[in-house]
Design a protein around this motif. Structure first.
Motif, PDB file in Angstrom:
ATOM      1  N   ARG A 171       0.852  -1.183   0.000  1.00  0.00           N
ATOM      2  CA  ARG A 171       0.000   0.000   0.000  1.00  0.00           C
ATOM      3  C   ARG A 171       0.887   1.232   0.000  1.00  0.00           C
ATOM      4  NH1 ARG A 171      -3.435   0.154   5.431  1.00  0.00           N
ATOM      5  NH2 ARG A 171      -3.521   2.380   4.961  1.00  0.00           N
ATOM      6  N   ASP A 172       0.290   2.396  -0.284  1.00  0.00           N
ATOM      7  CA  ASP A 172       1.080   3.606  -0.510  1.00  0.00           C
ATOM      8  C   ASP A 172       1.399   4.384   0.760  1.00  0.00           C
ATOM      9  OD1 ASP A 172       1.128   3.130  -3.241  1.00  0.00           O
ATOM     10  OD2 ASP A 172      -0.727   4.264  -3.598  1.00  0.00           O
ATOM     11  N   ASP A 173       0.487   4.384   1.720  1.00  0.00           N
ATOM     12  CA  ASP A 173       0.601   5.332   2.826  1.00  0.00           C
ATOM     13  C   ASP A 173       1.184   4.747   4.103  1.00  0.00           C
ATOM     14  OD1 ASP A 173      -1.609   3.694   3.122  1.00  0.00           O
ATOM     15  OD2 ASP A 173      -2.766   5.200   4.221  1.00  0.00           O
ATOM     16  N   ALA A 174       1.503   3.441   4.120  1.00  0.00           N
ATOM     17  CA  ALA A 174       2.037   2.814   5.321  1.00  0.00           C
ATOM     18  C   ALA A 174       2.629   1.460   4.968  1.00  0.00           C
ATOM     19  CB  ALA A 174       0.940   2.636   6.386  1.00  0.00           C
ATOM     20  N   LEU A 175       3.445   0.949   5.861  1.00  0.00           N
ATOM     21  CA  LEU A 175       3.884  -0.440   5.778  1.00  0.00           C
ATOM     22  C   LEU A 175       2.795  -1.287   6.424  1.00  0.00           C
ATOM     23  CD1 LEU A 175       5.937  -2.748   5.427  1.00  0.00           C
ATOM     24  CD2 LEU A 175       6.953  -2.051   7.610  1.00  0.00           C
ATOM     25  N   GLU A 176       2.289  -2.273   5.697  1.00  0.00           N
ATOM     26  CA  GLU A 176       1.242  -3.140   6.233  1.00  0.00           C
ATOM     27  C   GLU A 176       1.740  -4.581   6.251  1.00  0.00           C
ATOM     28  OE1 GLU A 176      -3.322  -4.519   5.212  1.00  0.00           O
ATOM     29  OE2 GLU A 176      -2.755  -2.414   4.914  1.00  0.00           O
ATOM     30  N   LEU A 177       1.611  -5.233   7.408  1.00  0.00           N
ATOM     31  CA  LEU A 177       2.080  -6.594   7.584  1.00  0.00           C
ATOM     32  C   LEU A 177       0.981  -7.440   8.208  1.00  0.00           C
ATOM     33  CD1 LEU A 177       5.594  -5.749   9.064  1.00  0.00           C
ATOM     34  CD2 LEU A 177       5.151  -6.611   6.761  1.00  0.00           C
ATOM     35  N   VAL A 187       0.591 -18.399  32.671  1.00  0.00           N
ATOM     36  CA  VAL A 187      -0.060 -18.936  33.866  1.00  0.00           C
ATOM     37  C   VAL A 187      -0.668 -20.308  33.563  1.00  0.00           C
ATOM     38  CG1 VAL A 187      -1.851 -18.561  35.609  1.00  0.00           C
ATOM     39  CG2 VAL A 187      -0.485 -16.629  34.773  1.00  0.00           C
ATOM     40  N   THR A 188      -1.378 -20.419  32.446  1.00  0.00           N
ATOM     41  CA  THR A 188      -2.010 -21.678  32.062  1.00  0.00           C
ATOM     42  C   THR A 188      -1.111 -22.535  31.173  1.00  0.00           C
ATOM     43  OG1 THR A 188      -3.026 -20.714  30.079  1.00  0.00           O
ATOM     44  CG2 THR A 188      -4.281 -20.586  32.140  1.00  0.00           C
ATOM     45  N   GLN A 189      -0.009 -21.934  30.679  1.00  0.00           N
ATOM     46  CA  GLN A 189       0.915 -22.585  29.738  1.00  0.00           C
ATOM     47  C   GLN A 189       0.281 -22.825  28.362  1.00  0.00           C
ATOM     48  OE1 GLN A 189       4.302 -23.108  30.222  1.00  0.00           O
ATOM     49  NE2 GLN A 189       3.843 -21.849  31.998  1.00  0.00           N
ATOM     50  N   GLU A 190      -0.798 -22.120  28.067  1.00  0.00           N
ATOM     51  CA  GLU A 190      -1.453 -22.265  26.765  1.00  0.00           C
ATOM     52  C   GLU A 190      -0.696 -21.473  25.701  1.00  0.00           C
ATOM     53  OE1 GLU A 190      -5.856 -21.711  24.663  1.00  0.00           O
ATOM     54  OE2 GLU A 190      -5.471 -20.851  26.635  1.00  0.00           O
ATOM     55  N   MET A 191      -0.508 -22.078  24.537  1.00  0.00           N
ATOM     56  CA  MET A 191       0.036 -21.383  23.376  1.00  0.00           C
ATOM     57  C   MET A 191      -1.138 -20.980  22.483  1.00  0.00           C
ATOM     58  SD  MET A 191       3.288 -21.201  23.792  1.00  0.00           S
ATOM     59  CE  MET A 191       3.798 -20.662  22.164  1.00  0.00           C
ATOM     60  N   ILE A 192      -1.258 -19.697  22.213  1.00  0.00           N
ATOM     61  CA  ILE A 192      -2.409 -19.169  21.492  1.00  0.00           C
ATOM     62  C   ILE A 192      -1.946 -18.632  20.137  1.00  0.00           C
ATOM     63  CG2 ILE A 192      -4.346 -17.565  21.576  1.00  0.00           C
ATOM     64  CD1 ILE A 192      -3.856 -17.387  24.633  1.00  0.00           C
ATOM     65  N   SER A 193      -2.591 -19.101  19.077  1.00  0.00           N
ATOM     66  CA  SER A 193      -2.306 -18.589  17.735  1.00  0.00           C
ATOM     67  C   SER A 193      -3.140 -17.335  17.490  1.00  0.00           C
ATOM     68  CB  SER A 193      -2.637 -19.654  16.676  1.00  0.00           C
ATOM     69  OG  SER A 193      -1.839 -20.791  16.853  1.00  0.00           O
ATOM     70  N   TRP A 194      -2.488 -16.295  17.016  1.00  0.00           N
ATOM     71  CA  TRP A 194      -3.185 -15.025  16.813  1.00  0.00           C
ATOM     72  C   TRP A 194      -2.774 -14.427  15.476  1.00  0.00           C
ATOM     73  CZ3 TRP A 194      -5.713 -14.244  21.572  1.00  0.00           C
ATOM     74  CH2 TRP A 194      -6.721 -13.274  21.529  1.00  0.00           C
ATOM     75  N   GLN A 195      -3.738 -13.856  14.777  1.00  0.00           N
ATOM     76  CA  GLN A 195      -3.459 -13.148  13.533  1.00  0.00           C
ATOM     77  C   GLN A 195      -3.675 -11.657  13.757  1.00  0.00           C
ATOM     78  OE1 GLN A 195      -5.972 -13.199   9.699  1.00  0.00           O
ATOM     79  NE2 GLN A 195      -4.346 -14.704   9.290  1.00  0.00           N
ATOM     80  N   ILE A 196      -2.677 -10.879  13.381  1.00  0.00           N
ATOM     81  CA  ILE A 196      -2.734  -9.426  13.557  1.00  0.00           C
ATOM     82  C   ILE A 196      -2.365  -8.757  12.243  1.00  0.00           C
ATOM     83  CG2 ILE A 196      -1.927  -7.430  14.862  1.00  0.00           C
ATOM     84  CD1 ILE A 196      -1.034  -9.306  17.065  1.00  0.00           C
ATOM     85  N   GLU A 197      -3.233  -7.916  11.743  1.00  0.00           N
ATOM     86  CA  GLU A 197      -2.933  -7.106  10.564  1.00  0.00           C
ATOM     87  C   GLU A 197      -2.576  -5.711  11.053  1.00  0.00           C
ATOM     88  OE1 GLU A 197      -4.768  -6.254   6.105  1.00  0.00           O
ATOM     89  OE2 GLU A 197      -5.857  -7.497   7.538  1.00  0.00           O
ATOM     90  N   VAL A 198      -1.343  -5.303  10.841  1.00  0.00           N
ATOM     91  CA  VAL A 198      -0.825  -4.074  11.437  1.00  0.00           C
ATOM     92  C   VAL A 198      -0.316  -3.137  10.351  1.00  0.00           C
ATOM     93  CG1 VAL A 198       1.402  -5.219  11.822  1.00  0.00           C
ATOM     94  CG2 VAL A 198       0.887  -3.127  13.064  1.00  0.00           C
TER      95      VAL A 198
END
Length: 218
Positions: A171-177, A187-198
Motif C-alpha cells: 500500500r502507498d501510505d504505510a507499511l502493512e504486515l 499462567v495456564t501454559q497455553e500457546m495461542i495462535s493469533w493473527q494481527i494485521e498491522v
C-alpha cells in the motif's frame, strides 16, 4: 488503598500490562521497552468498578543503550472483564525519538520492495533471528502488545514467542504486515495462535487494522 509486595504476582503482572501498552503505543522496528523491577505497588478496590493498581518501576530500551526511565502507572481491571485494562502511565524523562533515522530508512526500504516480504518461523528452531528480520520481529512485539494488553486480566501473563508467518501487504501510505503469531499465556501454559494485521509508518506509529484469535493447533 492497600500496599502490596512489589515483587509478588499481582504487582508484576500489572506492570507487564503497562509494558505491553507502552510497546504498542511507543514501540518501533528499532525501539522496544522492557519493565524492570517494580519498586512500589498498591491496590485500590473500587466497588462496582474493579481493582486499580498503582505502580512505580523503571523501563529499559532492550535494543539501544539508553538510560532507564522511571514509569509511574495505574492499571484498572474492570470487574465485568468485558473491557481491556485501563492503563495510564507517565515517563520521567519522556524519551526522545532517537530511532527516527533508522525507522525511516527501514520504512523506505520496505516500501521499495519489488516483491512483498514473506517469511516464516521467526526465530528459527535454534532461537536465532536473522539480522534483516530483526525490525520485523520488533514490530511484531509492538503489535502483539495490543493483544497482550487488550486481553489481560489479573490472572494472566502473556509473552509473544514465535512469528509463524508474516506477509507484506503493498500500500502507498504505510507499511502493512499480516502476522500469524504464537502468544504464550504463562499462567495456564497455553500457546495461542493469533493473527494481527498491522500498519506502521514512522510518523503515526503502530495501528492495528484487524486482529483475531486463530483455532487451536492439534
Amino acid at each position: 488503598m492497600e500496599p502490596i509486595n512489589p515483587s509478588h504476582y499481582p504487582a508484576t503482572r500489572a506492570a507487564a500490562v503497562v509494558e505491553h501498552y507502552i510497546n504498542y503505543k511507543m514501540g518501533t522496528p528499532h525501539r522496544l521497552y522492557e519493565r524492570q523491577q517494580v519498586t512500589s505497588a498498591s491496590k485500590e478496590s473500587i466497588a462496582g468498578v474493579g481493582n486499580k493498581y498503582h505502580l512505580t518501576f523503571s523501563i529499559k530500551d532492550t535494543i539501544n543503550k539508553q538510560p532507564e526511565i522511571i514509569c509511574t502507572a495505574e492499571v484498572l481491571y474492570c470487574s465485568d472483564k468485558t473491557s481491556p485494562p485501563d492503563v495510564k502511565f507517565t515517563l520521567q524523562p519522556n524519551p526522545e525519538n532517537y530511532t527516527a533515522t533508522k525507522d525511516q530508512e527501514f520504512y523506505t526500504k520496505m516500501k521499495n520492495n519489488k516483491k512483498p516480504l514473506v517469511a516464516e518461523n521467526i526465530p528459527d528452531k535454534f532461537g536465532n533471528v536473522a539480522s534483516d528480520m530483526e525490525p520485523i520481529w520488533n514490530l511484531a512485539i509492538a503489535a502483539a502488545g495490543f493483544v497482550k494488553w487488550k486481553y489481560s486480566t489479573e490472572e494472566t501473563l502473556f509473552a509473544m514467542t514465535v512469528i509463524d508467518k508474516v506477509e507484506q501487504q503493498m500500500r502507498d501510505d504505510a507499511l502493512e504486515l499480516l502476522y500469524n503469531l504464537q502468544i504464550h499465556e504463562m499462567v495456564t501454559q497455553e500457546m495461542i495462535s493469533w493473527q494481527i494485521e498491522v500498519t506502521w509508518n514512522p510518523s503515526k506509529g503502530v495501528k492495528i487494522k484487524k486482529q483475531k484469535r486463530l483455532p487451536k493447533r492439534f
